[in-house]
Design an enzyme around this catalytic site. Sequence first.
Site, PDB file in Angstrom:
ATOM      1  N   ASP A  13       0.836  -1.195   0.000  1.00 38.43           N
ATOM      2  CA  ASP A  13       0.000   0.000   0.000  1.00 38.43           C
ATOM      3  C   ASP A  13       0.876   1.252   0.000  1.00 38.43           C
ATOM      4  O   ASP A  13       2.095   1.165  -0.182  1.00 38.43           O
ATOM      5  CB  ASP A  13      -0.955  -0.017   1.195  1.00 38.43           C
ATOM      6  CG  ASP A  13      -0.230  -0.041   2.542  1.00 38.43           C
ATOM      7  OD1 ASP A  13       0.977   0.277   2.604  1.00 38.43           O
ATOM      8  OD2 ASP A  13      -0.884  -0.376   3.542  1.00 38.43           O
ATOM      9  N   GLY A  14       0.287   2.395   0.230  1.00 37.44           N
ATOM     10  CA  GLY A  14       1.007   3.672   0.219  1.00 37.44           C
ATOM     11  C   GLY A  14       2.090   3.780   1.269  1.00 37.44           C
ATOM     12  O   GLY A  14       3.014   4.588   1.133  1.00 37.44           O
TER      13      GLY A  14
END
Length: 132
Positions: A13-14
Amino acid sequence: MIYTRRIYFYETDGQGVVHHSNYLRIFEEARGEFLRSLGLPYSRLREEGYEVVLLEASCQFKQPIFYDQEVNVEVHLTEMNRYFFSFSYQVFVEGKLKALGKTKHCFVKDGKLVSIPAKLRDLLTCEFHEEN
């Protein structure tokens, strides 16, 4: 059985952590390799008209896993009766426990619940007794 793979960038993810949805994919890969190791890969079961259906899934996240880390997934058959079978998963990175998972399954043929095919039941029974 232990299934080993490396984490790809697209699975993160980020924050650079493996996205929670990917744990179920990793469990599926490990389960597929477990069945393959018994001589009954999904492809063969499907050729015989069976589908392995996921009924329940859970994951307990202990510590984050990051891009490019190698994970080792221990797969264990934990329950089995005439219709249903369950697996547990322990996910390790460098020997450290990162996640725990469980899945429950059944077989469907022609859209209907069927008992576990005899060939697979025999193989799973041997595996289940070896682990317990």
